[in-house]
Design an enzyme around this catalytic site. Structure first.
Site, short mmCIF file in Angstrom:
data_model
loop_
_atom_site.label_atom_id
_atom_site.label_comp_id
_atom_site.label_asym_id
_atom_site.label_seq_id
_atom_site.Cartn_x
_atom_site.Cartn_y
_atom_site.Cartn_z
N THR A 173 -3.85 7.55 8.91
CA THR A 173 -3.71 7.53 10.37
C THR A 173 -2.55 8.38 10.88
OG1 THR A 173 -2.32 5.57 10.23
CG2 THR A 173 -4.68 5.19 10.53
N GLY A 182 0.82 -1.21 0.00
CA GLY A 182 0.00 0.00 0.00
C GLY A 182 0.85 1.26 0.00
N ASP A 183 0.20 2.40 -0.24
CA ASP A 183 0.86 3.71 -0.23
C ASP A 183 1.95 3.82 -1.28
OD1 ASP A 183 -0.79 4.34 1.92
OD2 ASP A 183 0.69 3.66 3.39
N GLY A 192 -5.89 5.86 1.83
CA GLY A 192 -5.61 7.29 1.82
C GLY A 192 -4.81 7.56 0.56
N HIS A 193 -5.45 8.12 -0.46
CA HIS A 193 -4.80 8.32 -1.75
C HIS A 193 -4.55 9.82 -1.94
CE1 HIS A 193 -6.48 4.24 -3.35
NE2 HIS A 193 -5.74 4.12 -2.28
N GLY A 198 1.63 5.19 -4.11
CA GLY A 198 1.42 6.37 -4.96
C GLY A 198 0.33 6.10 -5.99
N LYS A 199 -0.60 5.23 -5.65
CA LYS A 199 -1.69 4.89 -6.58
C LYS A 199 -2.51 6.14 -6.93
CE LYS A 199 -3.21 1.91 -3.56
NZ LYS A 199 -2.10 1.92 -2.58
N GLN A 256 -5.03 -0.25 -0.96
CA GLN A 256 -4.04 -1.12 -0.29
C GLN A 256 -3.06 -1.69 -1.33
OE1 GLN A 256 -7.67 -1.82 0.81
NE2 GLN A 256 -7.13 0.05 1.85
#
Ligand code: GDP
Ligand code: IMO
Ligand code: MG
Length: 428
Positions: A303, A16-17, A44-45, A19-20, A226
């Site tokens: 978060t 995840g994270d 969180g995108h 940079g989608k 994710q």
């Protein structure tokens, strides 16, 4: 009938994270529809438009391009209150989204009691997952247990009340066992149900809508949340999320046939990060971890938790290539390594018995015992943020990308060198 449009899945190929959000936003320039197929507000995108930063949790990352239709598929668990907060927040920032968002009638509603239970279970658990606390696990449990409440249930108030009562009393029983008061639950449920008409007004039959668009020759992006290693089946179970994040989930999570998918693009960071519990085989030394976290701003978009940093793990990305059937990858955050004298890639895992393996193991616990086999490459020690063509990248940066491509077994189609829309190098 053969679909004439194109349908590209964007999937996280790590934890995840990756940079989608940034890549979906860039590619949305040339598409008509962007649809989320799983997950919920655990995502969180981050998308940067000019000097503005948007962190999208449930709204697809195509929303910042005028006119694009943004859909949430049946595979999503929808937190209604948070969704409309996000919706209103985007509108308040001057984005016209009227008529542009659709939510599947088949999507599950993530209720306030799911969130309470997620937090309570995590608090009491001996083996913590480090969830985002957004209620994701309990909502998917209710879905699989056939106790879930779907958007379509809002059409009939009596049926809705019965379904909620059954699911809610079960959760309340569990909260009771855990000794957790169901604080503010009535109020939160009232707030959620007060949004029913607003939600029904944008409800859609997402699968048929996407299929019809493809038949008309339109272009569609299916946006994963994710990443592959967090997939319920293929990830580092039990340290995973509760949905199928991988490309297979894109068909089931939107209601189109898998043969409609024309491309699957894996998003990989130039290194690896992980937030939450569970093994990170290519973890950096503490000093390097802190250094890269600072350089890359590696703090959770949902978060705020610090993300653990590791070297590029080619064992994982090769596995991701196989599981997702990747037709290409986008490498993000290359610029974060601009000042590094050398960079490493994990090419295999050395097992406790000394044997090397090149496959990502099913036994999650063994990942804490392996020693990554690293290849060290010289850094490029030059800024890349203004580069827009592959041939203008420093030689060592190109060599690093070539090696990533070779080991991952998927061609590099884009390289991202900064947070801005313009900071992208298309290849081929
Ligand atoms: P997602 O969940 O996959 O959409 O990724 P996140 O948004 O959670 O995290 C990616 C972070 O990296 C965000 O803060 C992005 O703005 C940032 N980012 C994306 N691409 C690049 C890049 O090429 N370079 C740099 N420096 N930051 C990037
Ligand atoms: P995006 O879409 C990174 C992690 C959590 C935890 C595990 C389970 O922004 O890439 P959950 O709340 O889903 O039950 O938590 O999954 N996790 C993510 N990590 N990026 C995400 O989303 C994540 N969504 C969940 O930290 O380890
Ligand atoms: Mg994220």
């Amino acid at each position: 009938m053969t679909a004439r449009g194109s349908c590209t899945v964007i999937v996280g190929a790590q934890w995840g994270d990756e940079g989608k959000g940034k890549i979906v936003d860039v590619l949305a320039e040339n598409v008509d529809i962007v649809a989320r197929y799983q997950g919920g507000a655990n995502a969180g995108h981050t998308v940067h438009v000019g000097d503005d930063e948007f962190v999208l949790h449930q709204i697809p990352s195509g929303i910042l391009h005028p006119g694009r239709r943004c859909l949430l598929g049946n595979g999503v668990v929808l937190d209604v209150r948070q969704f409309f907060q996000e919706y209103d927040g985007v509108v308040a920032r001057g984005i016209d989204i009227d008529g542009r968002i659709g939510v599947s009638y088949r999507a599950q509603l993530l209720m306030p009691y799911h969130q309470l239970l997620d937090k309570a279970v995590e608090h009491a658990a001996a083996t913590k997952i480090g969830t985002t606390g957004r209620g994701i696990g309990p909502a998917y449990e209710d879905k699989a247990g056939r106790r879930g409440v779907r958007v379509a249930d809002l059409l009939n108030q009596d049926r809705l009340a019965k379904r909620i009562e059954a699911a809610r009393s079960r959760v309340e029983g569990k909260l009771d066992e855990l000794g957790v008061p169901a604080a503010r639950l009535d109020e939160a449920m009232d707030e959620t149900l007060a949004l029913s008409d607003r939600l029904l007004a944008i409800a859609s039959d997402v699968g048929p809508e996407i299929s019809a668009a493809l038949e008309e020759g339109k272009h569609v992006l299916l946006e994963g949340a994710q990443g592959t290693a967090l997939d319920l089946d293929h990830g580092t179970y039990p340290f995973v999320t509760s949905s199928n994040t991988t490309a297979g989930g894109a068909a089931t999570g939107t209601g189109i046939g898998p043969t409609s998918i024309t491309d699957v693009i894996g998003i990989v960071k130039a290194y690896t990060t992980r937030v939450g519990e569970g093994p990170l085989p290519s973890a950096m030394t503490q000093e390097m971890d802190e250094h890269v976290r600072k350089l890359g701003g590696e703090f959770g978009a949902t978060t705020g938790r610090p993300r653990r940093c590791g070297w590029f793990d080619a064992v994982l990305t090769r596995y991701a290539s196989q599981v997702n059937g990747l037709t290409g990858i986008a490498v993000t955050k290359l610029d974060v390594f601009d000042t590094m004298p050398e960079v490493k890639i994990a090419t295999a895992y050395r097992m406790p018995d000394g044997k090397e393996r090149r496959f990502f193991p099913a036994d999650t616990w063994s990942l804490s015992e392996i020693e990554p086999v690293y290849e060290t490459m010289p850094g490029w020690e030059a800024p890349t943020g203004d580069v827009r063509k592959l041939e203008d990248l420093p030689k060592n940066a190109r060599a690093y990308l070539d090696r990533i491509e070779e080991l991952t077994n998927a061609p590099v189609r884009w390289v991202s060198v900064g947070t801005k829309r313009s900071q992208i190098i298309p290849i081929g």
